[in-house]
Design a protein around this motif. Structure first.
Motif, mmCIF file in Angstrom:
data_model
loop_
_atom_site.group_PDB
_atom_site.id
_atom_site.type_symbol
_atom_site.label_atom_id
_atom_site.label_comp_id
_atom_site.label_asym_id
_atom_site.label_seq_id
_atom_site.Cartn_x
_atom_site.Cartn_y
_atom_site.Cartn_z
ATOM 1 N N HIS A 54 -15.319 40.100 13.525
ATOM 2 C CA HIS A 54 -15.746 41.266 13.317
ATOM 3 C C HIS A 54 -15.579 42.454 12.247
ATOM 4 N N GLN A 55 -13.939 42.872 12.863
ATOM 5 C CA GLN A 55 -13.382 43.560 11.880
ATOM 6 C C GLN A 55 -13.316 42.892 10.446
ATOM 7 N N LEU A 56 -12.813 42.038 10.671
ATOM 8 C CA LEU A 56 -12.697 41.216 9.076
ATOM 9 C C LEU A 56 -14.154 41.510 8.538
ATOM 10 N N ARG A 57 -14.453 41.213 8.584
ATOM 11 C CA ARG A 57 -16.119 41.171 8.250
ATOM 12 C C ARG A 57 -16.730 42.558 7.785
ATOM 13 N N ASP A 58 -16.034 43.602 8.499
ATOM 14 C CA ASP A 58 -16.568 44.546 8.665
ATOM 15 C C ASP A 58 -15.478 44.880 7.143
ATOM 16 N N LEU A 59 -14.426 44.550 7.022
ATOM 17 C CA LEU A 59 -14.003 45.452 6.110
ATOM 18 C C LEU A 59 -14.066 44.290 4.827
ATOM 19 N N GLU A 60 -14.314 43.447 5.050
ATOM 20 C CA GLU A 60 -14.569 42.821 3.628
ATOM 21 C C GLU A 60 -15.998 43.638 2.832
ATOM 22 N N GLU A 61 -16.551 43.668 3.274
ATOM 23 C CA GLU A 61 -17.876 44.408 3.406
ATOM 24 C C GLU A 61 -17.380 45.478 2.557
ATOM 25 N N ARG A 62 -16.475 46.488 3.630
ATOM 26 C CA ARG A 62 -15.894 48.445 3.031
ATOM 27 C C ARG A 62 -15.949 47.667 1.176
ATOM 28 N N LEU A 63 -15.076 46.845 1.134
ATOM 29 C CA LEU A 63 -14.069 46.647 0.376
ATOM 30 C C LEU A 63 -15.263 45.433 -0.516
ATOM 31 N N GLY A 64 -16.022 44.965 -0.557
ATOM 32 C CA GLY A 64 -16.501 44.509 -1.174
ATOM 33 C C GLY A 64 -16.088 43.244 -2.013
ATOM 34 N N PHE A 65 -14.646 42.984 -1.405
ATOM 35 C CA PHE A 65 -14.120 41.766 -1.973
ATOM 36 C C PHE A 65 -14.452 40.434 -0.394
ATOM 37 N N LYS A 66 -13.162 39.282 -0.629
ATOM 38 C CA LYS A 66 -12.766 38.672 -0.226
ATOM 39 C C LYS A 66 -11.696 38.775 0.299
ATOM 40 N N VAL A 67 -11.402 38.884 1.623
ATOM 41 C CA VAL A 67 -9.555 38.861 2.211
ATOM 42 C C VAL A 67 -9.161 37.615 1.872
ATOM 43 N N TRP A 91 -5.994 29.373 6.824
ATOM 44 C CA TRP A 91 -7.082 30.889 5.810
ATOM 45 C C TRP A 91 -5.985 31.828 5.177
ATOM 46 N N GLU A 92 -6.608 32.218 4.080
ATOM 47 C CA GLU A 92 -5.343 31.369 2.538
ATOM 48 C C GLU A 92 -6.083 32.788 1.958
ATOM 49 N N LEU A 93 -4.785 33.760 1.395
ATOM 50 C CA LEU A 93 -5.574 35.216 0.593
ATOM 51 C C LEU A 93 -6.373 35.378 -0.007
ATOM 52 N N THR A 94 -7.098 35.519 -0.830
ATOM 53 C CA THR A 94 -7.085 35.528 -2.380
ATOM 54 C C THR A 94 -5.993 36.390 -3.062
ATOM 55 N N ASP A 95 -6.743 36.631 -4.060
ATOM 56 C CA ASP A 95 -5.459 37.756 -5.060
ATOM 57 C C ASP A 95 -5.543 38.968 -4.937
ATOM 58 N N GLU A 96 -6.988 39.475 -4.297
ATOM 59 C CA GLU A 96 -6.705 40.348 -3.527
ATOM 60 C C GLU A 96 -6.282 40.755 -2.679
ATOM 61 N N GLY A 97 -6.725 39.888 -1.821
ATOM 62 C CA GLY A 97 -6.318 39.803 -0.668
ATOM 63 C C GLY A 97 -4.420 39.457 -0.217
ATOM 64 N N THR A 98 -4.314 39.045 -1.288
ATOM 65 C CA THR A 98 -2.493 38.920 -1.111
ATOM 66 C C THR A 98 -1.875 40.389 -1.463
ATOM 67 N N GLU A 99 -2.519 40.937 -2.427
ATOM 68 C CA GLU A 99 -2.182 42.301 -3.203
ATOM 69 C C GLU A 99 -1.670 43.955 -1.951
ATOM 70 N N LEU A 100 -3.285 43.211 -1.172
ATOM 71 C CA LEU A 100 -3.246 44.163 0.112
ATOM 72 C C LEU A 100 -2.249 43.690 1.217
ATOM 73 N N TYR A 101 -2.067 42.645 1.490
ATOM 74 C CA TYR A 101 -0.735 41.956 2.158
ATOM 75 C C TYR A 101 0.787 42.762 1.907
ATOM 76 N N LYS A 102 0.485 42.452 0.181
ATOM 77 C CA LYS A 102 1.655 43.934 -0.272
ATOM 78 C C LYS A 102 2.484 44.280 -0.078
#
Length: 296
Positions: free
Chosen positions: A34-47, A55-66
């Motif tokens: 639920h937290q992850l879905r809420d976050l992705e809806e706020r950001l407007g892209f898949k993490v 589970w693999e990070l998207t390019d956007e997700g990789t930047e957030l991970y860094k």
């Protein structure tokens, strides 16, 4: 973006699944999803790109991970620094003064420090006051309060305030007829001091000795109340700063007479070994002392 979302991204990326992340974050898989879905809806892209087993990070997700790694690394470093600061805030201070007048004001200051800085233990030492500088150099005491700045390169002196010493006498004392007292006026007086040696008595050290004058009689009485009673009976004089007598109820017969035309003024220094000056608990003591004694 709240820290909990950065923690979520970091944990899922490192654990590789919601199941493992659930154990690490102490939340159910449903809550994490639920937290992850809420976050992705706020950001407007898949993490994350999700598959059944990975589970693999998207390019956007990789930047957030860094960014998450940088944030938590910075937080850990800051808390580590805080711990070092707290460790430096703890310590014991042995304090002494060359002039006994300070002992009337210091206990109240120590009480205040005990409330504000319980990790600092302050021990007021009643030693040989004329040897305070040598005691600092030999580590017998940590901080000395003196009226003459020492020349040693091993020591740091911090000027904290200045004051003026007055002759305290009965209004019927013959010296009351003068506008101020010269050194010669002391040659026929009974001078009451707190204690010997004379080298620890400011009026002697800074005024009478340089003018090669000795009082007719000198008595050492360690109790201010007794000294004031003797002055009320016109049996002598004492020489102290006015602030020293603030806590006493003075008779209307007692007056303060200036010593020398320009007044007998003195500076006060806190003296500490230079190598200890920047220790936090020493710094905290000095800064509070300066503030507390500024308006004596």
């Amino acid at each position: 973006m709240e820290l909990k979302y950065f923690r979520l991204i970091k944990t899922i990326a490192e654990e590789g699944s919601l199941a493992n992340s659930s154990e690490r974050l102490f939340l159910t898989q449903s809550a994490l999803s639920h937290q992850l879905r809420d976050l992705e809806e706020r950001l407007g892209f898949k993490v994350f790109l999700r598959s059944r087993n990975k589970w693999e990070l998207t390019d956007e997700g990789t930047e957030l991970y860094k960014l998450a790694n940088k944030l938590f690394s910075s937080i850990d470093e800051s808390f580590s620094n805080i711990e070092h600061i707290k460790e430096g805030s703890r310590g014991s201070i042995k304090l002494s003064a060359e002039c006994q007048s300070f002992f009337h004001a210091i206990p109240g200051f120590i009480q205040k420090m005990g409330i504000l800085y319980p990790e600092i233990d302050i021990d007021l030492t009643f030693g040989a006051r004329h040897q305070t500088i040598s005691q600092v150099l030999s580590n017998e005491i940590d901080i000395a309060i003196v009226t003459t700045k020492p020349a040693s390169e091993e020591l740091t002196s911090i000027k904290v305030y200045d004051d003026e010493i007055f002759a305290v006498m009965h209004q019927e004392n013959p010296l009351n007829s003068y506008d101020y007292l010269d050194a010669s006026h002391f040659s026929d007086v009974h001078l009451i001091i707190n204690s010997f040696p004379l080298e620890g008595v400011s009026v002697y050290e800074h005024f009478l000795k340089p003018n090669k004058t000795n009082p007719k009689k000198i008595s050492a009485i360690p109790f201010t109340e007794i000294t004031l009673s003797m002055i009320e009976a016109n049996m002598g004089i004492m020489c102290v700063p006015k602030w020293q007598l603030k806590s006493f109820k003075l008779s209307n017969d007692i007056i303060f007479k200036r010593i020398s035309k320009n007044g007998l003024k003195r500076n006060h220094y806190l003296v500490v070994k230079t190598l200890n000056r920047n220790r936090k608990y020493i710094h905290d003591f000095i800064s509070n002392f300066e503030e507390d004694f500024l308006n004596l």
